[in-house]
Each structure stands twice: as structure tokens, then as C-alpha cells.
Enzyme design. Sequence first.
Site, PDB file in Angstrom:
ATOM      1  N   HIS A  76       0.816  -1.215   0.000  1.00 23.20           N
ATOM      2  CA  HIS A  76       0.000   0.000   0.000  1.00 23.20           C
ATOM      3  C   HIS A  76       0.849   1.266   0.000  1.00 23.20           C
ATOM      4  O   HIS A  76       1.967   1.272   0.505  1.00 23.20           O
ATOM      5  CB  HIS A  76      -0.891   0.042   1.255  1.00 23.20           C
ATOM      6  CG  HIS A  76      -1.782  -1.139   1.397  1.00 23.20           C
ATOM      7  ND1 HIS A  76      -2.062  -1.698   2.620  1.00 23.20           N
ATOM      8  CD2 HIS A  76      -2.462  -1.873   0.498  1.00 23.20           C
ATOM      9  CE1 HIS A  76      -2.885  -2.718   2.460  1.00 23.20           C
ATOM     10  NE2 HIS A  76      -3.135  -2.851   1.172  1.00 23.20           N
ATOM     11  N   LYS A 122       6.483   6.641   7.447  1.00 26.56           N
ATOM     12  CA  LYS A 122       5.977   5.812   8.534  1.00 26.56           C
ATOM     13  C   LYS A 122       7.123   5.311   9.396  1.00 26.56           C
ATOM     14  O   LYS A 122       8.221   5.068   8.913  1.00 26.56           O
ATOM     15  CB  LYS A 122       5.244   4.585   7.983  1.00 26.56           C
ATOM     16  CG  LYS A 122       4.034   4.894   7.141  1.00 26.56           C
ATOM     17  CD  LYS A 122       3.453   3.612   6.564  1.00 26.56           C
ATOM     18  CE  LYS A 122       2.278   3.919   5.655  1.00 26.56           C
ATOM     19  NZ  LYS A 122       1.794   2.703   4.997  1.00 26.56           N
TER      20      LYS A 122
END
Length: 180
Positions: free
Chosen positions: A62, A72
Site C-alpha cells: 500500500h 511511517k
Amino acid sequence: MKVTETNLKGCFIIDPTIYEDDRGVFFETYQKERLDTIVGYEVNFVQANQSLSQEGTLRGLHFQRGNYAQAKLVSVVKGNILDVVVDIRKDSNTYGEHFKIQLSEINKKQLFIPKGMAHGFLALEETIFTYQCDNFYNRNSEQGIIYNDEKLGINWGYPESKMIISLKDRELPSFSEIKL
């Protein structure tokens, strides 16, 4: 703390310093100034997520496009995963290459994933996975790449017949079909 840059520029493995005694274990999971120094720019996390996945669950690959791209910081609270990152930055020397690492409650490693990467993981046992993001999730910006893309050639090291994959992830486009 030990920090190692992966083959994908800007993607770092973070091994925390672990303090252990007869009471248990302590380690720092996030310290803003230290992370900013590691990556070379200011990272401001705005969202934290957690998932529980049973063994064999594959989530990904993703990413979010454009103004909603996300950096992230990922880790495992309980369990063990194979974490995979694919460089989708067209101007990168490693465009189309991937990096994979096992993250577990035992090794306590974290992975910092910069913007411009597709990300996925395979739960090797029941796992609680957590990640902080520097941008909010936006459904209209969400995209992905099929986990078994031939060009990427990712070896997940797990029987495909035992993988648990959502219909949405089974229908993701190939690497050559993604729109950036």
C-alpha cells in the site's frame, strides 16, 4: 541505538538500546529529535495505527499518492512479520527495488519508511503491528501494488496457498500499472 540505512535511500532500520533487569525490559520507541537527526529532516507524526493479524495474513503493498504521501515508523508489539518496502520514487536510483526485514517482539527493530515507498507485511504468527504516519489517511489517495508482481519478484518465504489476503489486496494493479 543502532541505525542502519537500507539499500533504499532514506529507509532506516532502527535497533533500540534495550535496558533489561529483573523487573523486565525498557526501551525508547520514539524520540523526535533523534529521529529527525537520523532521517535528516523534521518528521511530524499526526496519526498512529495498530492492527492485529493472524498468521499468514498479508497486507499490502500500500501507499498514498501526491499530497497525502506518508512517511511511517513501523514496529511489532507482539508477534513476528516479514516487512517489505518498495521504492516507487521515479527519480530514485533504486526505483522498483525492494527491501525486506523481519520485525518482531523479540528483536524490537523498527523501520522508518520515507514518503515514496509502497509498504506491506506478512504476519508469520499472530501479530500486533503498529505504525505512526506523518500524514493523514486519505481514501482517494490510496493505491497499491499486487503482492506477487513478477517485475518486483518479492519472495515472501511463505506458502501462497496459506496466505490470507483481502479481496481488495488481491485486485491491486501490477507495478507497471500504478499511477503515481
